[in-house]
Design a protein around this motif. Structure first.
Motif, PDB file in Angstrom:
ATOM      1  N   GLN A   1       1.954  11.236  -6.976  1.00  0.00           N
ATOM      2  CA  GLN A   1       2.184   9.800  -6.834  1.00  0.00           C
ATOM      3  C   GLN A   1       3.590   9.565  -6.302  1.00  0.00           C
ATOM      4  O   GLN A   1       4.456  10.442  -6.364  1.00  0.00           O
ATOM      5  CB  GLN A   1       1.997   9.103  -8.186  1.00  0.00           C
ATOM      6  CG  GLN A   1       0.584   9.213  -8.750  1.00  0.00           C
ATOM      7  CD  GLN A   1       0.477   8.682 -10.166  1.00  0.00           C
ATOM      8  OE1 GLN A   1       1.335   7.945 -10.638  1.00  0.00           O
ATOM      9  NE2 GLN A   1      -0.593   9.065 -10.859  1.00  0.00           N
ATOM     10  N   THR A   2       3.824   8.358  -5.808  1.00  0.00           N
ATOM     11  CA  THR A   2       5.124   8.066  -5.208  1.00  0.00           C
ATOM     12  C   THR A   2       5.918   7.028  -5.983  1.00  0.00           C
ATOM     13  O   THR A   2       7.025   6.675  -5.570  1.00  0.00           O
ATOM     14  CB  THR A   2       4.937   7.581  -3.763  1.00  0.00           C
ATOM     15  OG1 THR A   2       4.017   6.481  -3.750  1.00  0.00           O
ATOM     16  CG2 THR A   2       4.405   8.699  -2.879  1.00  0.00           C
TER      17      THR A   2
ATOM     18  N   SER B   1      10.865   3.738 -10.522  1.00  0.00           N
ATOM     19  CA  SER B   1      11.307   4.945  -9.825  1.00  0.00           C
ATOM     20  C   SER B   1      10.349   5.210  -8.681  1.00  0.00           C
ATOM     21  O   SER B   1       9.122   5.108  -8.849  1.00  0.00           O
ATOM     22  CB  SER B   1      11.326   6.141 -10.786  1.00  0.00           C
ATOM     23  OG  SER B   1      12.330   5.972 -11.769  1.00  0.00           O
ATOM     24  N   TYR B   2      10.891   5.557  -7.502  1.00  0.00           N
ATOM     25  CA  TYR B   2      10.044   5.722  -6.327  1.00  0.00           C
ATOM     26  C   TYR B   2      10.554   6.861  -5.463  1.00  0.00           C
ATOM     27  O   TYR B   2      11.725   7.266  -5.538  1.00  0.00           O
ATOM     28  CB  TYR B   2       9.976   4.420  -5.518  1.00  0.00           C
ATOM     29  CG  TYR B   2      11.310   3.929  -4.990  1.00  0.00           C
ATOM     30  CD1 TYR B   2      11.705   4.205  -3.681  1.00  0.00           C
ATOM     31  CD2 TYR B   2      12.174   3.191  -5.798  1.00  0.00           C
ATOM     32  CE1 TYR B   2      12.932   3.752  -3.183  1.00  0.00           C
ATOM     33  CE2 TYR B   2      13.388   2.739  -5.307  1.00  0.00           C
ATOM     34  CZ  TYR B   2      13.767   3.020  -4.008  1.00  0.00           C
ATOM     35  OH  TYR B   2      14.973   2.585  -3.518  1.00  0.00           O
ATOM     36  N   ASP B   3       9.659   7.407  -4.655  1.00  0.00           N
ATOM     37  CA  ASP B   3       9.981   8.502  -3.746  1.00  0.00           C
ATOM     38  C   ASP B   3      10.439   7.899  -2.422  1.00  0.00           C
ATOM     39  O   ASP B   3       9.640   7.310  -1.677  1.00  0.00           O
ATOM     40  CB  ASP B   3       8.742   9.392  -3.546  1.00  0.00           C
ATOM     41  CG  ASP B   3       9.078  10.698  -2.853  1.00  0.00           C
ATOM     42  OD1 ASP B   3      10.130  10.760  -2.191  1.00  0.00           O
ATOM     43  OD2 ASP B   3       8.271  11.644  -2.962  1.00  0.00           O
TER      44      ASP B   3
ATOM     45  N   PRO C   1       0.806  -1.236   0.000  1.00  0.00           N
ATOM     46  CA  PRO C   1       0.000   0.000   0.000  1.00  0.00           C
ATOM     47  C   PRO C   1       0.829   1.270   0.000  1.00  0.00           C
ATOM     48  O   PRO C   1       0.346   2.312  -0.447  1.00  0.00           O
ATOM     49  CB  PRO C   1      -0.836  -0.124   1.287  1.00  0.00           C
ATOM     50  CG  PRO C   1      -0.139  -1.146   2.127  1.00  0.00           C
ATOM     51  CD  PRO C   1       0.529  -2.077   1.180  1.00  0.00           C
ATOM     52  N   ASP C   2       2.084   1.223   0.466  1.00  0.00           N
ATOM     53  CA  ASP C   2       2.924   2.421   0.438  1.00  0.00           C
ATOM     54  C   ASP C   2       3.176   2.883  -0.992  1.00  0.00           C
ATOM     55  O   ASP C   2       3.286   4.083  -1.262  1.00  0.00           O
ATOM     56  CB  ASP C   2       4.268   2.148   1.120  1.00  0.00           C
ATOM     57  CG  ASP C   2       4.137   2.124   2.644  1.00  0.00           C
ATOM     58  OD1 ASP C   2       3.026   2.416   3.131  1.00  0.00           O
ATOM     59  OD2 ASP C   2       5.123   1.806   3.321  1.00  0.00           O
ATOM     60  N   VAL C   3       3.277   1.935  -1.921  1.00  0.00           N
ATOM     61  CA  VAL C   3       3.535   2.290  -3.323  1.00  0.00           C
ATOM     62  C   VAL C   3       2.289   2.900  -3.955  1.00  0.00           C
ATOM     63  O   VAL C   3       2.374   3.687  -4.898  1.00  0.00           O
ATOM     64  CB  VAL C   3       3.998   1.047  -4.118  1.00  0.00           C
ATOM     65  CG1 VAL C   3       4.359   1.411  -5.553  1.00  0.00           C
ATOM     66  CG2 VAL C   3       5.198   0.396  -3.438  1.00  0.00           C
ATOM     67  N   ASN C   4       1.126   2.558  -3.411  1.00  0.00           N
ATOM     68  CA  ASN C   4      -0.143   3.070  -3.939  1.00  0.00           C
ATOM     69  C   ASN C   4      -0.585   4.352  -3.236  1.00  0.00           C
ATOM     70  O   ASN C   4      -1.673   4.856  -3.470  1.00  0.00           O
ATOM     71  CB  ASN C   4      -1.231   2.001  -3.776  1.00  0.00           C
ATOM     72  CG  ASN C   4      -2.452   2.262  -4.631  1.00  0.00           C
ATOM     73  OD1 ASN C   4      -2.327   2.600  -5.807  1.00  0.00           O
ATOM     74  ND2 ASN C   4      -3.630   2.114  -4.054  1.00  0.00           N
TER      75      ASN C   4
END
Length: 521
Positions: free
Chosen positions: A458-459, A489-491, A366-369
């Protein structure tokens, strides 16, 4: 009680818009859901309709003004439209009431004789950065019956293609700006008669009409008559006119004919004879030719640039890579593609599998969403996946809603629809609002590996790439397998490195064993 007319709610990616055109004046009566004003953003033109029936009493944002999301544009109240309008006209002109009434009676008689009320069809109000536009195409001829809000003409600017619509049911009485003509903001393009239609057409059959099909500014190229807007496209794409089939009057080549030829690739110039390369090789090369071309950056391109820089400046962006063996999906696609197309009337591609795999992975992580809103984290209990679509004007990201409940056929059908409407400039603001995750496919252009940039707020974003056969070690043996590099790619402010890697590995495992998508394991 006055009712406020507000600008639409803009998505996160759109900060502001400009008032393009008011279709009603203070004092005009309006019906519920009737078009009142248009708001132009860097992506689409939004229509604002009347929330209730009444009379437009106030205009609080003039044409050309910049407005924010949900800003009050005007007000609708109760009362007589004609009374308010007459008072305003008398105050501004200072004419006696009797003289004013005589003029109105004369005008009514003229309108009655001509078949109905006449309007000036004007070019849209251009933004400050646009000085003029070109009349690209007239979609209607003089005397041809049209419905209210039906497209009459297209105006091309250096940024967008603007549509000019009919102010009412009726017909064009006269076209004053032919195709190819340069027009300024709010220039009169034509006159329009309400209720004209076929009756008016019969009255104009015996006199010359300034129609777009008259060919006043056409040019003959070879044995083809080519419209001005078509000439421009032919020059841009360096096409062979002789290979383009004209569908206009007398075989006239229209803009639509050239667009079709560009899409089909059927009008490319033939390669020169074998002697041509030798001749070219011996031809002297002009020294000192260092040409430059300066063109304005489109508003969409400016927004893309600003948001990409913003993403890199505000997010702690990292990218993790992996690769996926596409053997099983390619075999599944080869086995069922014909059956799939017969059953669903759509081709089976790869994006449907990636969207479904990403949807499942987003549920597990859920962190990615999630998204970041200031100092808050917003966890989304749904999966809305944006799919990057390349258009002539730039990259846009329409959103697939509730992908967890979509079937692969639904995903493929929606993506094809997004691509078509994106190329035609028909994507609406609702199509691009929101989104909890994004997928971009650089592989369609041959990219082997890249680092996608996050689409705030978005993250994370998933990058797909080209499928390439590579030697892989499988069970102690070297085998040639169709492999694709994946990039996430992610924050890092929101997502830890281990979760990002596990998320990407989950997508890899689901794609390498598609049965897991069906079994939810």
């Amino acid at each position: 009680m006055a009712i406020e007319i507000k600008a639409p709610t803009f998505p996160e990616s759109v900060a502001e818009g400009s008032v393009a055109a008011w279709h009603k004046k203070p004092g005009d009566k309006v019906e519920r859901d009737e078009l009142i004003v248009e708001i132009e953003t860097d992506k689409v033109v939004l229509e604002v309709v009347a929330p209730e029936a009444g009379t437009l009493t106030d205009v609080m944002a003039e044409e050309g003004d910049t407005v924010a999301s949900d800003q009050v544009l005007g007000k609708i109240g109760e009362g007589s439209a004609s009374g308010g309008s007459d008072k305003k006209e008398e105050k501004s002109s200072g004419e006696p009431k009797a003289e004013k009434a005589d003029q109105q009676d004369e005008k009514k008689e003229e309108q009655k004789a001509s078949g109905g009320k006449q309007h000036d069809v004007k070019a849209p109000s251009f933004p400050e950065s646009i000085q003029e536009g070109t009349v690209a195409t007239w979609h209607k001829k003089v005397g041809e019956a049209v419905k209210r809000d039906e497209v009459l003409a297209d105006i091309e600017t250096d940024k967008v293609v603007l549509e000019v619509v009919a102010p009412a049911d009726g017909a064009l009485a006269e076209i004053k700006a032919e195709e190819g003509s340069q027009v300024e903001s709010e220039a009169i393009l034509a006159t329009f008669t309400e209720g004209g239609g076929s009756d008016y057409a019969s009255a104009t059959d015996n006199r010359p009409a300034a129609s777009a099909d008259d060919g006043a500014s056409d040019e003959k190229i070879g044995d083809k008559i080519v419209a001005p807007a078509a000439r421009k496209l032919i020059a841009e794409h360096d096409l062979d006119v002789a290979k383009i089939e004209g569908t206009g009057k007398g075989g006239r080549v229209l803009k639509e004919d050239v667009q079709k030829a560009v899409k089909d690739g059927s009008a490319k110039k033939a390669a020169k004879a074998s002697s041509a390369p030798a001749k070219a090789a011996t031809a002297p090369v002009a020294e000192g030719e260092r040409t430059e071309k300066r063109v304005p950056m489109t508003r969409l391109r400016q927004t893309i640039a600003k948001r990409l820089v913003q993403a890199q400046q505000t997010a702690a962006m990292l990218t993790t890579y992996n690769e996926v063996d596409m053997t099983e999906i390619m075999a599944l696609r080869a086995q069922y593609k014909d059956t799939f197309q017969k059953a669903h009337d759509i081709k089976l591609g790869f994006m449907g599998f990636f969207v479904k795999a990403a949807s499942e992975a987003l549920k597990r992580f859920p962190d990615v969403n999630a998204s970041i809103d200031g100092t808050d984290i917003v966890y989304h209990g749904y999966q809305d996946i944006g799919v990057a679509v390349s258009t002539d004007r730039g990259l846009v990201v329409p959103v697939l809603r509730d992908t967890d409940s979509m079937k692969i056929a639904d995903v493929e059908r929606k993506i094809v629809d997004f691509g078509k409407r994106g190329r035609d400039g028909k994507l609406g603001m609702d199509d691009m609002m929101g989104g909890t995750f994004t997928i971009t496919n650089g592989g369609t252009f041959g990219s082997l590996m890249s680092t996608p940039i996050i689409n705030p707020p978005q993250t994370a974003i998933l990058g797909m790439h080209k499928i390439q056969d590579r030697p892989m070690a499988v069970n102690g043996k070297v085998e040639i397998r169709p492999m694709m590099y994946l990039a996430l790619s992610y924050d890092h402010r929101m997502i830890d490195g281990k979760d990002a890697v596990r998320f990407l590995v989950t997508i890899k495992e689901l794609l390498e064993d598609p049965a897991r998508l069906l079994l939810d394991i």
